[in-house]
Design an enzyme around this catalytic site. Structure first.
Site, short mmCIF file in Angstrom:
data_model
loop_
_atom_site.label_atom_id
_atom_site.label_comp_id
_atom_site.label_asym_id
_atom_site.label_seq_id
_atom_site.Cartn_x
_atom_site.Cartn_y
_atom_site.Cartn_z
N GLY A 44 0.83 -1.19 0.00
CA GLY A 44 0.00 0.00 0.00
C GLY A 44 0.86 1.24 0.00
CD GLN A 49 3.26 5.69 3.08
OE1 GLN A 49 2.34 5.19 2.45
NE2 GLN A 49 4.17 4.96 3.70
CB CYS A 91 4.86 1.82 7.87
SG CYS A 91 4.41 3.38 7.07
CG LEU A 92 6.54 1.02 1.84
CD1 LEU A 92 5.87 1.38 0.53
CD2 LEU A 92 7.72 0.07 1.62
CG HIS A 133 -0.90 1.02 7.24
ND1 HIS A 133 0.02 0.55 8.16
CD2 HIS A 133 -0.20 1.83 6.40
CE1 HIS A 133 1.21 1.08 7.88
NE2 HIS A 133 1.10 1.85 6.82
CD GLU A 134 -1.58 2.42 2.77
OE1 GLU A 134 -1.09 3.55 2.94
OE2 GLU A 134 -0.90 1.38 2.82
CG HIS A 137 0.07 6.54 5.85
ND1 HIS A 137 1.21 7.04 6.44
CD2 HIS A 137 0.31 5.23 5.62
CE1 HIS A 137 2.11 6.06 6.56
NE2 HIS A 137 1.59 4.95 6.07
O1 GNR Z 1 4.02 -2.62 2.64
C1 GNR Z 1 3.32 -2.52 3.65
N1 GNR Z 1 3.02 -3.64 4.34
C2 GNR Z 1 2.07 -3.70 5.34
C3 GNR Z 1 2.02 -4.84 6.12
C4 GNR Z 1 1.08 -4.97 7.12
C5 GNR Z 1 0.20 -3.94 7.34
C6 GNR Z 1 0.24 -2.78 6.60
C7 GNR Z 1 1.17 -2.67 5.60
S1 GNR Z 1 1.21 -1.24 4.62
C8 GNR Z 1 2.86 -1.18 4.10
C9 GNR Z 1 3.06 -0.11 3.05
C10 GNR Z 1 2.83 1.24 3.66
O2 GNR Z 1 3.59 1.78 4.40
N2 GNR Z 1 1.69 1.82 3.39
O3 GNR Z 1 1.40 3.01 3.92
NI NI Z 2 2.48 3.03 5.83
#
Ligand code: GNR
Ligand code: NI
Length: 166
Positions: A44, A49, A91-92, A133-134, A137
């Site tokens: 995601g 980001q 999270c990236l 999660h997104e 953000h």
């Molecule tokens: O790549 C991602 N893996 C992930 C694994 C478990 C729960 C959420 C994520 S999202 C993350 C990519 C990211 O930072 N998206 O904002």
């Molecule tokens: Ni993230």
């Protein structure tokens, strides 16, 4: 590919603004975000980001193990949450950090697609986790906000140190 901002970049704390109209420029941004997500690789990516404060996210929980299955969410809103699930999230914007987070196991989300058309999606499991999660953000809420005070301090110190080291 776009550069992915990492914590503690202040832009990750800002709230993204709704997209007024889904134009070709927005579609171009969506394509660049998807390429950046696949290249990272991640499941995601939210516009915050990559330093763009617009309510746009791309998700693909099937890649790289399955066929590409890109989900584009523009102005997404969660209208229903059910159950509970704990997932070890990454999270990236937090390189090398993985932490257990509890969220709803099933969500209903309303959004616009890349053509500006409204749709509704009911998601479960990892897809539901990724959507939440997104959406976090887009409101400036980060993985580090979901962990205990001690872990938060540890992660903060480590990432500030990594940034200084380059
Ligand atoms: O790549 C991602 N893996 C992930 C694994 C478990 C729960 C959420 C994520 S999202 C993350 C990519 C990211 O930072 N998206 O904002
Ligand atoms: Ni993230």
């Amino acid at each position: 590919m776009l550069d992915i901002l990492t914590y503690p970049d202040e832009r990750l704390r800002q709230r993204a603004e709704p997209v007024v109209e889904v134009t070709d420029a927005i579609r171009h941004l969506v394509d660049e975000m998807a390429a950046t997500m696949y290249g990272a690789p991640g499941i995601g990516l939210a516009a915050n980001q990559v330093g763009v404060l617009k309510r746009i996210a791309v998700i693909d929980v099937d890649y790289p193990d399955g066929e590409p299955n890109l989900l584009v969410l523009i102005n997404p809103e969660i209208t229903d949450r059910q159950g509970q699930i704990t997932w070890e999230e990454g999270c990236l914007s937090f390189p090398d950090v993985r932490e257990d987070v509890s969220r709803a196991d099933k969500v209903t989300v309303n959004a616009l697609d890349r053509n500006g058309k409204p749709f509704e999606l009911i998601a479960e499991g990892l897809l539901a986790v990724a959507i939440q999660h997104e959406l976090d953000h887009l409101d400036g809420v980060l993985l580090i906000d979901q962990v205990s005070f001690l872990k938060r301090q540890m992660i903060h110190r480590q990432l500030v140190k990594n940034k200084r080291a380059g």
